[in-house]
Design a protein around this motif. Structure first.
Motif, PDB file in Angstrom:
ATOM      1  N   VAL A 148       0.847  -1.206   0.000  1.00 37.16           N
ATOM      2  CA  VAL A 148       0.000   0.000   0.000  1.00 37.16           C
ATOM      3  C   VAL A 148       0.879   1.251   0.000  1.00 37.16           C
ATOM      4  N   ARG A 149       2.050   1.157   0.616  1.00 38.58           N
ATOM      5  CA  ARG A 149       2.976   2.301   0.594  1.00 38.58           C
ATOM      6  C   ARG A 149       3.454   2.545  -0.841  1.00 38.58           C
ATOM      7  N   ALA A 150       3.731   1.464  -1.558  1.00 38.82           N
ATOM      8  CA  ALA A 150       4.180   1.593  -2.953  1.00 38.82           C
ATOM      9  C   ALA A 150       3.074   2.210  -3.818  1.00 38.82           C
ATOM     10  N   VAL A 151       1.840   1.827  -3.544  1.00 40.34           N
ATOM     11  CA  VAL A 151       0.710   2.384  -4.292  1.00 40.34           C
ATOM     12  C   VAL A 151       0.516   3.861  -3.930  1.00 40.34           C
ATOM     13  N   ALA A 152       0.717   4.170  -2.656  1.00 42.80           N
ATOM     14  CA  ALA A 152       0.499   5.551  -2.186  1.00 42.80           C
ATOM     15  C   ALA A 152       1.407   6.543  -2.910  1.00 42.80           C
ATOM     16  N   ALA A 153       2.531   6.048  -3.401  1.00 44.47           N
ATOM     17  CA  ALA A 153       3.470   6.942  -4.090  1.00 44.47           C
ATOM     18  C   ALA A 153       2.834   7.559  -5.337  1.00 44.47           C
ATOM     19  N   ASP A 154       1.827   6.881  -5.912  1.00 45.48           N
ATOM     20  CA  ASP A 154       1.248   7.372  -7.172  1.00 45.48           C
ATOM     21  C   ASP A 154      -0.257   7.566  -7.150  1.00 45.48           C
ATOM     22  N   ALA A 155      -0.897   7.240  -6.033  1.00 50.92           N
ATOM     23  CA  ALA A 155      -2.368   7.296  -6.021  1.00 50.92           C
ATOM     24  C   ALA A 155      -2.868   8.631  -5.473  1.00 50.92           C
ATOM     25  N   ASP A 156      -4.028   9.049  -5.972  1.00 50.78           N
ATOM     26  CA  ASP A 156      -4.679  10.247  -5.429  1.00 50.78           C
ATOM     27  C   ASP A 156      -5.532   9.898  -4.223  1.00 50.78           C
ATOM     28  N   VAL A 157      -6.026   8.690  -4.210  1.00 49.50           N
ATOM     29  CA  VAL A 157      -6.845   8.221  -3.099  1.00 49.50           C
ATOM     30  C   VAL A 157      -6.706   6.699  -3.062  1.00 49.50           C
ATOM     31  N   ILE A 158      -6.844   6.122  -1.882  1.00 48.87           N
ATOM     32  CA  ILE A 158      -6.720   4.661  -1.762  1.00 48.87           C
ATOM     33  C   ILE A 158      -7.955   4.100  -1.070  1.00 48.87           C
ATOM     34  N   LEU A 159      -8.506   3.055  -1.648  1.00 48.08           N
ATOM     35  CA  LEU A 159      -9.614   2.335  -1.030  1.00 48.08           C
ATOM     36  C   LEU A 159      -9.065   1.035  -0.445  1.00 48.08           C
ATOM     37  N   VAL A 160      -9.350   0.819   0.822  1.00 53.55           N
ATOM     38  CA  VAL A 160      -8.908  -0.398   1.502  1.00 53.55           C
ATOM     39  C   VAL A 160     -10.151  -1.228   1.822  1.00 53.55           C
ATOM     40  N   VAL A 161     -10.226  -2.416   1.262  1.00 48.00           N
ATOM     41  CA  VAL A 161     -11.376  -3.273   1.541  1.00 48.00           C
ATOM     42  C   VAL A 161     -11.093  -4.038   2.833  1.00 48.00           C
ATOM     43  N   GLY A 162     -12.018  -3.911   3.763  1.00 49.95           N
ATOM     44  CA  GLY A 162     -11.838  -4.605   5.038  1.00 49.95           C
ATOM     45  C   GLY A 162     -12.840  -4.085   6.053  1.00 49.95           C
ATOM     46  N   SER A 163     -12.983  -4.811   7.141  1.00 50.74           N
ATOM     47  CA  SER A 163     -13.946  -4.412   8.165  1.00 50.74           C
ATOM     48  C   SER A 163     -13.277  -3.579   9.251  1.00 50.74           C
ATOM     49  N   ARG A 164     -14.111  -2.817   9.953  1.00 46.66           N
ATOM     50  CA  ARG A 164     -13.594  -1.886  10.959  1.00 46.66           C
ATOM     51  C   ARG A 164     -12.842  -2.579  12.083  1.00 46.66           C
ATOM     52  N   ASN A 165     -13.263  -3.810  12.406  1.00 47.36           N
ATOM     53  CA  ASN A 165     -12.591  -4.504  13.523  1.00 47.36           C
ATOM     54  C   ASN A 165     -11.386  -5.313  13.041  1.00 47.36           C
ATOM     55  N   SER A 166     -11.025  -5.162  11.773  1.00 47.78           N
ATOM     56  CA  SER A 166      -9.847  -5.860  11.250  1.00 47.78           C
ATOM     57  C   SER A 166      -8.618  -4.985  11.472  1.00 47.78           C
ATOM     58  N   SER A 167      -7.784  -5.409  12.405  1.00 47.97           N
ATOM     59  CA  SER A 167      -6.618  -4.597  12.762  1.00 47.97           C
ATOM     60  C   SER A 167      -5.732  -4.350  11.550  1.00 47.97           C
ATOM     61  N   ASN A 168      -5.456  -5.396  10.771  1.00 45.45           N
ATOM     62  CA  ASN A 168      -4.498  -5.176   9.675  1.00 45.45           C
ATOM     63  C   ASN A 168      -5.101  -4.327   8.558  1.00 45.45           C
ATOM     64  N   SER A 169      -6.436  -4.348   8.403  1.00 42.48           N
ATOM     65  CA  SER A 169      -7.077  -3.479   7.399  1.00 42.48           C
ATOM     66  C   SER A 169      -6.998  -2.019   7.840  1.00 42.48           C
ATOM     67  N   VAL A 170      -7.278  -1.787   9.124  1.00 43.51           N
ATOM     68  CA  VAL A 170      -7.211  -0.421   9.654  1.00 43.51           C
ATOM     69  C   VAL A 170      -5.783   0.117   9.543  1.00 43.51           C
ATOM     70  N   ARG A 171      -4.804  -0.790   9.775  1.00 44.25           N
ATOM     71  CA  ARG A 171      -3.403  -0.360   9.673  1.00 44.25           C
ATOM     72  C   ARG A 171      -3.064   0.042   8.233  1.00 44.25           C
ATOM     73  N   LEU A 172      -3.661  -0.625   7.254  1.00 41.42           N
ATOM     74  CA  LEU A 172      -3.388  -0.252   5.857  1.00 41.42           C
ATOM     75  C   LEU A 172      -3.857   1.174   5.582  1.00 41.42           C
ATOM     76  N   VAL A 173      -5.007   1.534   6.153  1.00 43.19           N
ATOM     77  CA  VAL A 173      -5.496   2.907   6.011  1.00 43.19           C
ATOM     78  C   VAL A 173      -4.506   3.865   6.676  1.00 43.19           C
ATOM     79  N   ASP A 174      -4.066   3.509   7.889  1.00 38.21           N
ATOM     80  CA  ASP A 174      -3.100   4.370   8.617  1.00 38.21           C
ATOM     81  C   ASP A 174      -1.821   4.564   7.804  1.00 38.21           C
ATOM     82  N   VAL A 175      -1.300   3.454   7.278  1.00 37.88           N
ATOM     83  CA  VAL A 175      -0.027   3.518   6.536  1.00 37.88           C
ATOM     84  C   VAL A 175      -0.197   4.412   5.306  1.00 37.88           C
ATOM     85  N   ALA A 176      -1.304   4.245   4.597  1.00 37.80           N
ATOM     86  CA  ALA A 176      -1.548   5.067   3.400  1.00 37.80           C
ATOM     87  C   ALA A 176      -1.644   6.543   3.780  1.00 37.80           C
TER      88      ALA A 176
END
Ligand code: SF4
Length: 320
Positions: free
Chosen positions: A216-244
């Motif tokens: 997701v960090r590699a994608v963030a280098a070129d994306a205007d916005v990032i959509l992360v598919v995952g549920s709110r109680n999924s720690s690793n999904s929430v972390r992907l949003v944080d990292v982006a």
């Protein structure tokens, strides 16, 4: 679903969807789901599962529709029934309770979580105070903490580390789904506080978490916005949003394509797309299809690692 912008425009806009790779299901999640599916096939409904088998609303609903019954605690499981422990693991107290109740246990704990439990037992056995870097209240950390509750202290932040008051030998462990950069800062603070600090032999943050964050960090280098598919109680999904977001990109967590807000993608030329380790690749495909409603979509893949990890099934469900 929201009405896509661009529908009805005279000339459809061009947009790029940049998919992070790896994304979606990890080996531990696939194994946990397969365990419940095999039990449903072989012994029929109901199959009791303590807690959500993995933290994803669609996975849970899908298995519920086939006869899985998700319970919060073992007292909701009838005596003598089969119960599956979720991928996040359980504390020894829960195992003892199941044994006392005569429940047949099928353990879907991810082997990489089980490794952290084994480390907790080893560190506690040599008399260390264990500093567990994790999120309070998360099922995985609660389970790990339960291995040696009198000897374990949980910390979430560098500030928590500054407040520690510990004497004697100290070692640390981590929740498997932390943000790698944040966890590193906490471990650095621990090393500064406790120069003789000992840690796990290999990283506790698992390969799937690390790979998805790098992608997701590699994608963030070129994306205007990032959509992360995952549920709110999924720690690793929430972390992907944080990292982006820490990489400077707007990022949104969505359970599925229906959750896309057209405003998020209205002005984007490049939309990043990924999914947490508990989200199905089918949901990602659905999101991609929905994005095609916003213009002419070119799909690109940004791969940072190849994954070929597979975990064997527990003996209770293995084919003989
Ligand atoms: S995210 Fe990592 S620790 Fe969690 S189930 Fe997947 S492989 Fe196992």
């Amino acid at each position: 679903m929201a009405v896509p912008i661009g529908v009805g425009d005279s000339a459809p806009r061009s947009l790029t969807v940049l998919q992070a790779s790896p994304r979606a299901f990890c080996a531990g999640v696939e194994r946990a789901i397969e365990i419940v599916e095999l039990l449903l096939e072989r012994q029929g409904a109901p199959v009791f599962v303590r807690k959500q088998i993995v933290h994803n609303v669609h996975v849970v609903r899908g298995l519920e529709a086939r006869g899985a019954v998700f319970v919060e605690e073992l007292d909701e499981v009838p005596d003598g029934a089969t119960v599956v422990f979720s991928a996040h693991g359980v504390s020894p107290a829960v195992r003892r309770d199941a044994e006392r109740r005569g429940l047949r246990v099928v353990d879907a704990t991810c082997p990489l979580v089980a490794k952290v439990h084994a480390e907790a037992r080893r560190f506690a056995g040599r008399g260390d105070t264990i500093i567990l870097v994790g999120h309070r209240g998360h099922e995985e950390s609660e389970g790990t903490l339960g291995e040696a509750p009198e000897q374990t202290i949980m910390v979430e932040t560098v500030e928590d580390v500054q407040r520690l008051s510990v004497s004697g030998p100290v070692s640390y462990l981590m929740q498997t789904t932390l943000a790698v950069d944040e966890a590193a800062a906490v471990v650095d603070a621990l090393k500064a506080r406790f120069p003789d600090l000992r840690g796990p032999d290999s990283d506790d943050i698992c390969y799937a978490t690390t790979n998805r964050q790098n992608a997701v960090r590699a994608v963030a280098a070129d994306a205007d916005v990032i959509l992360v598919v995952g549920s709110r109680n999924s720690s690793n999904s929430v972390r992907l949003v944080d990292v982006a977001r820490r990489a400077g990109v707007k990022a949104y967590l969505i359970d599925d394509a229906d959750a896309i807000d057209p405003l998020w993608v209205r002005d984007a030329k490049v939309i990043g797309l990924t999914a947490g380790a508990s989200a199905s690749p089918v949901l990602v495909s659905d999101v991609l299809e929905a994005l095609r409603g916003y213009g002419d979509v070119k799909v690109l893949e940004r791969e940072v690692a190849k994954e070929d990890v597979h975990f064997g099934l527990p003996s209770e469900v293995r084919s003989r």
